[in-house]
Design an enzyme around this catalytic site. Structure first.
Site, short mmCIF file in Angstrom:
data_model
loop_
_atom_site.label_atom_id
_atom_site.label_comp_id
_atom_site.label_asym_id
_atom_site.label_seq_id
_atom_site.Cartn_x
_atom_site.Cartn_y
_atom_site.Cartn_z
N GLY A 128 -0.05 8.59 2.85
CA GLY A 128 0.51 9.92 2.91
C GLY A 128 1.92 9.93 3.48
N ASP A 185 -9.13 10.79 10.56
CA ASP A 185 -9.07 10.26 9.20
C ASP A 185 -9.77 8.90 9.15
OD1 ASP A 185 -8.52 10.38 6.54
OD2 ASP A 185 -6.41 9.79 6.71
N GLY A 195 4.12 7.37 3.27
CA GLY A 195 5.08 6.67 2.41
C GLY A 195 4.54 5.31 2.03
N GLY A 215 0.83 -1.21 0.00
CA GLY A 215 0.00 0.00 0.00
C GLY A 215 0.86 1.25 0.00
N VAL A 216 0.22 2.36 -0.31
CA VAL A 216 0.91 3.64 -0.30
C VAL A 216 0.03 4.63 0.46
CG1 VAL A 216 1.92 5.47 -1.69
CG2 VAL A 216 1.87 3.13 -2.56
#
Ligand code: NAG
Ligand code: NAG
Ligand code: NAG
Ligand code: NAG
Ligand code: NAG
Ligand code: NAG
Ligand code: NAG
Ligand code: NAG
Ligand code: NAG
Length: 867
Positions: A536, A650, A538, A533-534
């Site tokens: 915010g 978030d 990194g 996964g990517v």
């Protein structure tokens, strides 16, 4: 000459006085960690000395616990124990005629070859029986607590030491006694006499009584840590003990009236209760007619056959005249006080008072509860100006009986818990590789909470919160230790020196530090094929550490300044938060300008990929509900379980991860904020979060509250129901935002049309109604209109029950109807003020959008029209 003599005498007497003060040992705390020979510090930095000096018997062994339960607040004093197989005594020096808190800490783990369930023992201190046939392991099971703390205050005695004697039960084969920590803390004598409820002029003498603390609550306020109270008491939130549908409103004194919020002790000793107890309160509400029709009620479980001291703390900082707010106080259905008028007692506004009542709890009905109810005085003549009631704090102490006994029976696990345990055991047997006792305990804990909604209201109060808050021992709060107020953030300078850490020493101590070599080995040198996964922060890699443990490794983008801050936040927070529904941080790596976080590997990935992204088999509606409940529980813990409210900021379907057993875990605390005592420097001035989930009120008012998370969670609920992204720019304009579209459809009564076709028709209509109503309430325009996470959790559990009883056979459950009006956040002190509003980086924006046209969505969110 003469003058000199006088000076000398003065001089000498000065030393004499000084000497007396020292000898009297007013501050002679004794804080012992048992079963170790060395001084040690706990997570709060308190020093615990070894117990060897005070221990008189020779036959004892020291032992190390074999397993550290993640919910233990601190290694010290729980990880070591002193074990006795025969009677043994601690001799503790005290000052005659003084009162002390005496606290006993027990962690029922396996010690060497000893099984904690074999430990049955008695504890006697200064002739008072504190515990009889006590089983720490049974108690901890019944309360679903990893550890037990018991607090007592012994009657002042004339001796200058007290004996604390541990005696293993003779009846139980192979029984032993153990103790992990002992505290002896001098306190002023704060007890005199109490009025017996139900009798006229019958005062009960408390001064010469020994007491056990049962409950200590900061009503309408927040958790107060022992370190923040001069008498080292811990005060808890009262919410779990509220009984009935209506919880009143929270109020708070005016902060602009000064650092003491305008509270004036007016001669009352400050040690009675800290300021924070008095400047918050719970009142009934603003509608007098409504107030006349209900009782503001709390309920507490206690042991039968004892007299209890109920101490109520009041401070009215809203009214300034007598007969403005007058109410009756009932304890166990009897009038404890008619016509209570706080201003009348205190003589003025903002002056605290406390009242002591005594109540005998008999064993007649098997109903071992203390119920406290407040109701406006309707019979007063002339009638009061407002039909309202108020309470600021509450303490309940058990008083010793005439035989010098304070011990009650071991608590019995509730039927629900037993049932849940049986289910968990069955599940554990079915699942492969699921043998460790620790995960067993966790499943049990989770199941207990989950089963709660099926009981009556009282049971819900007790079990939903039980895992986090204690019922019996006053201090076994598993999360009482989150020391956010003491975070020692360094100055976040971008140092290239690998020796300088960005983390506080405390956080470093709590989590494992990995070397870069270990991380590289785990990820085959950050091989691209290991990327899962990517974010915010990194890239996220999967990896294997210690040969077998699967982990997820988040590697920061070395260029990102923001990364440093988020790295800090996440390690500081996560290293101290442990919960079944939060992703656990295993450790971190900080070396050569690389920053990595190492987490438990979540085998099944994100919730989103199981609803509509990816080629996974469809989740059933019940599975989806259970996942939502798990996530809600994780968030509820963040909001209320920790020392301060933690706002996730978030919440979205990609931050809800699933382990191999489909247990939902909330992840990604990089953006989390804590309140209320946050250092200004840590408050970001950037609005963060993901588009599609952002609370419109947060934009408008620039104030972050936990209600922003509720909004985002509402979006998640609709996403789960409708299986579509929060924002889909490819759709017609009015459908782009799921939050708007789902609300529109709900209002129009056409929600059915947008439900995921895979589950449509398989949802019980009652369940759907409850679910949609809950999601809809979460999306309320104003934060105050949104439910609390506890309410969301309760409603989801109720929805699950409706789904399970598809034949609709259970009408016995009481539904909480007015949950959503319960709490007014108007005065709530958890609010954080974000000083300035700007938008996140483009990177973040795109991340939130994923596959959309950012410009359009962006303008839609900044000018939320048609809402
Ligand atoms: C001690 O407690 C255990 C379990 O709670 C019980 O089975 C036993 O009978 C008790 N013994 C005494 C003497 O009360
Ligand atoms: C305390 O214990 C000691 C030794 O165990 C004993 O000699 C003494 O009499 C006890 N004192 C009291 C007040 O119980
Ligand atoms: C708090 O006090 C300030 C100054 O005394 C006053 O201006 C403000 O209106 C008060 N706020 C409330 C909510 O009473
Ligand atoms: C309370 O006392 C009664 C009568 O002495 C006894 O029968 C009962 O078992 C006691 N209850 C508890 C919980 O100890
Ligand atoms: C108080 O009254 C309620 C309803 O009348 C009853 O259910 C409850 O058992 C009573 N509680 C006590 C302690 O008497
Ligand atoms: C409030 O509690 C008292 C004492 O239990 C009871 O008599 C009264 O009926 C209750 N009032 C309401 C409105 O429930
Ligand atoms: C942080 O920076 C401030 C101002 O630059 C300085 O006064 C303070 O000593 C620094 N603190 C640390 C821990 O380096
Ligand atoms: C936002 O920042 C600007 C400039 O930095 C400042 O002038 C303004 O007062 C700030 N607004 C708020 C609400 O703090
Ligand atoms: C995005 O939307 C804007 C405004 O509707 C439009 O001008 C622009 O061409 C769109 N961009 C893409 C890549 O679709």
């Amino acid at each position: 000459m003469r003058k000199n003599t006088v000076t000398l005498i003065l001089f000498l007497s000065f030393f004499l006085v000084l000497d007396l003060l020292l000898v009297s040992g007013v501050d002679s705390k004794i804080v012992l960690t048992c079963g170790t020979g060395e001084k040690r510090k706990d997570v709060d930095g308190r020093e615990w000395e070894p117990d060897t000096k005070y221990f008189t018997s020779s036959s004892s062994t020291s032992s190390q616990a074999s397993f550290q339960d993640p919910s233990l607040p601190s290694e010290v004093p729980y990880m070591t124990a002193r074990i006795f197989t025969t009677e043994a005594t601690y001799k503790l020096p005290v000052k005659a005629d003084n009162r002390y808190w005496i606290r006993l800490h027990f962690y029922p783990a396996t010690y060497g070859s000893l099984d904690p369930s074999d430990a049955y023992f008695d504890v006697v201190a200064a002739g008072i029986s504190l515990l009889k046939n006590f089983s720490a392991s049974e108690t901890s099971r019944a309360l679903t607590q990893a550890y037990i703390v018991k607090e007592y205050s012994l009657a002042p005695a004339t001796a200058d030491f007290i004996n604390v004697t541990f005696t293993p039960s003779k009846e139980h084969q192979g029984s032993f006694a153990f103790i992990n920590g002992i505290e002896l803390i001098p306190i002023p004598d704060m007890f005199s006499s109490a009025q017996m409820v139900g009798f006229k002029d019958m005062p009960v003498d408390v001064k010469t009584s020994s007491l056990q603390t049962m409950y200590r609550l900061n009503v309408g306020g927040q958790y107060i840590a022992a370190m923040d109270d001069t008498e080292l008491r811990t005060w808890y939130d009262d919410t779990p003990y509220l009984y009935g549908a209506v919880g009143g409103v929270l109020t708070m004194a005016n902060k602009s009236d000064g650092p003491d919020y305008g509270i004036d002790y007016n001669g009352m000793p400050q040690y009675i209760a800290p300021l924070a107890v008095y400047y918050t309160a719970r009142a009934m509400g603003y509608d007098g007619d409504l107030n006349k029709n209900y009782n503001l009620t709390w309920q507490f479980q206690v042991d039968a056959n004892f007299t209890y001291l109920v101490r109520l703390h009041f401070c009215d900082y809203q009214d300034d005249k007598v007969n403005q707010r007058v109410f009756d106080i009932y304890i166990n259905n009897q009038t404890a006080q008619a016509g209570a008028d706080v201003i009348g007692w205190a003589t003025r506004k903002s002056v605290p008072v406390y009242k002591d009542y005594a109540i005998y709890v008999a064993d007649t009905t098997g109903d071992d509860h203390i119920t406290l109810a407040l109701h406006p005085s309707v019979t007063a003549d002339p009638p009061p100006e407002f039909y309202d009631a108020i309470l600021n704090g509450l303490e309940i102490f058990k008083m010793n009986d005439p035989t010098g006994n304070l011990a009650g029976p071991n608590p019995q696990p509730s039927e629900m818990l037993l049932k849940a345990e049986a289910e968990a055991a069955a599940k554990a047997n079915a699942a492969k590789g699921f043998s460790s006792t620790s995960s067993n305990i966790h499943v049990i804990g989770g199941a207990a909470g989950g089963a709660a909604a099926f009981g009556a209201m009282a049971a819900i109060c007790i079990t939903v919160y039980m895992r986090k808050k204690r019922i019996h021992g006053v201090d076994s709060h598993t999360t009482s230790w989150l020391p956010i107020s003491k975070f020692s953030h360094t100055n976040g300078s971008k140092s290239h020196n690998s020796v300088t850490s960005h983390l506080s020493s405390e956080a470093q101590g709590l989590s494992r530090r990995f070397s870069l070599a270990e991380i590289k080995q785990a990820t085959k040198g950050f091989d691209e094929s290991y990327v899962i996964g990517v974010g915010g922060f990194g890239k996220v890699y999967k990896g294997v550490i210690d040969k077998t443990t699967k982990v997820a490794i988040k590697r920061s983008n070395p260029q990102s300044e923001q990364g440093v801050h988020e790295f800090q936040t996440e390690v500081e927070m996560l290293s101290k938060l442990r919960h079944k529904h939060l992703v656990s941080l295993i450790g971190y790596c900080e070396e050569d300008n690389e920053m990595c976080l190492v987490y438990d590997y979540m085998a099944r990935g994100t919730l989103r990929e199981h609803i509509y992204k990816g080629n996974n088999p469809q989740l059933s509606w019940k599975q989806r509900l259970e996942i939502c409940i798990g996530a809600a529980r994780g968030l509820h813990y963040l909001h209320t379980g920790a020392r301060y409210t933690i706002i996730h900021r978030d919440v979205k379907t990609t931050n809800i991860l699933l382990d191999e057993n489909w247990v939902a875990k909330v992840s990604d605390f990089g953006l989390s904020k804590t309140g209320p005592n946050m250092d200004k420097g840590h408050v970001s001035t950037v609005v963060k979060g993901s588009f599609g989930y952002l609370d419109p009120e947060y934009f408008r008012r620039q104030q972050l509250t936990e209600k922003s998370d509720i909004y985002s969670f509402g979006v998640v609920l609709f996403e789960v129901l409708c299986a579509r992204p929060a924002l889909n720019p490819n759709l017609p304009k009015e459908q782009v935002s799921l939050a708007d579209w789902a609300q529109h459809c709900t209002r129009k009564g056409i929600l059915e049309d947008i439900i995921d076709p895979h589950i449509k028709g398989k949802i019980n209509p009652e369940c759907l109604k409850k679910f949609a109503e809950t999601a809809q309430k979460c999306l309320s325009e104003a934060g105050v209109d949104r439910p609390s996470m506890g309410d969301v959790l309760w409603n989801l559990e109720f929805a699950l029950q409706l789904q399970e009883n598809v034949d609709g056979s259970s009408h016995s459950t009481r539904e909480r109807t007015s949950d959503f009006d319960e709490i007014s956040l108007k005065d709530n002190n958890v609010r954080l003020h974000i000083s300035n509003l700007s938008l996140g980086s483009e990177h973040e924006m795109n991340q939130g959008l994923e596959d959309g046209n950012s410009t359009e969505i962006f303008s839609q969110i900044v000018n939320p029209k048609g809402r």
